[in-house]
Motif scaffolding. Sequence first.
Motif: not given
Length: 407
Positions: A17-27
């Motif tokens: 997965l490339a979640t694009m969520a607001e994780t601070g960990q890029g994509i």
Amino acid sequence: MVVDSSQPVTVWRNLRLATMAETGQGIGRILDGALVVRDGRFAFAGSEADLPAEFRAAESRDGEGRWATPGLVDCHTHLVYAGNRAKEFEMRLAGASYEEVARAGGGIVSSVKGVRAASEDELVAQTLPRLDALIAEGVTTVEIKSGYGLDTDSEMKSLRAAGRLAEARDVLIRRTFLGAHALPPEANGDKAAYIAKVCEEMLPAVAAAGLADAVDGFCEGIAFSPDEIARVFDAAKALGLPVKLHAEQLSDQGGAALAARYGALSADHLEYLSEDGARAMAAAGTVAVLLPGAFYFIRETKLPPVDLLRRHGVPIALATDSNPGTSPLTSLLLTMNMAATFFRMTVDECLLAVTRNGAEALGLGDEIGTLEAGKRADFCLWGVDDPAELVYRIGFNPLHQRFRGGQ
């Protein structure tokens, strides 16, 4: 968001997965990923090891190790038009000036004539192949602006045609009224009178018919002044419509700061953006939409200030700006490659720009743009070893499957 637990469930396993969520960990890379779709929305998106017990016995599908991303979002297009402007492109290659092209019937006047002469059915038919090209590369949401009619009937015809595209194809269409795009020939140079018509006749008619999700304008020396655009924005706000703006493409008119002052969803182009403009956009949460197709096609040399946007924390989106005159581009994958090559954007920045940030530029960040529980299950599976390939390759489409609402 509430997901109906009574609905059938599909579990996707063996995904990356490339979640694009607001994780601070890029994509947001997850290498042992799973997705759960229920009632057209994600009920879970994360590591398969964290899959809730209630989903472990559900029907499952094998992702075969493919990468999953959110469906792509093309957040700035002028996709509905008639004919093309290949002849003026040929003239410019032969050395013709802007004035010479205009005298020969080229420029935006050519597109206005085409749209006014075309029927709504013809506009739909001519636009579908362009839309199909975007869909074939994983695009699930497209913004489409009017702005080639420049009178009430023709603007409304264009917006109706844009709406019909969503009936013909499984894609979300967001419509933007761009009456303040250029001065029509019959205005005889009277910008004040035309802006009054936009505000008092065209925009109310469009809003009453429910044909627009937002209002845009072109703030530039060759188009409309900040004061004229402010009148349009005042009218839009009075009708409850959010605003966007073509700003700082050819010069610094203070358009970005103006857009921010009105809480604009986005300010677009931005080659001549100032630090004050970037600071205002950051404070307002206005997304910067960069358009490398236009930069390339008109041979612009002034780069948009990407470092300035980074420094102030302004979200960056990318879009095709698909239009007949300055960006006849219908590939969001190529758009990302152009942004990386010309603008020196990173792979992660490019991917976020056509997913999460593209959704934010349309006011849809709560609905789409990331792989997260509660959001609509618009996603793509890609036959790539790493998401960087989506930015790196030129003229190659690795899309395996595209899903809208899990279907």
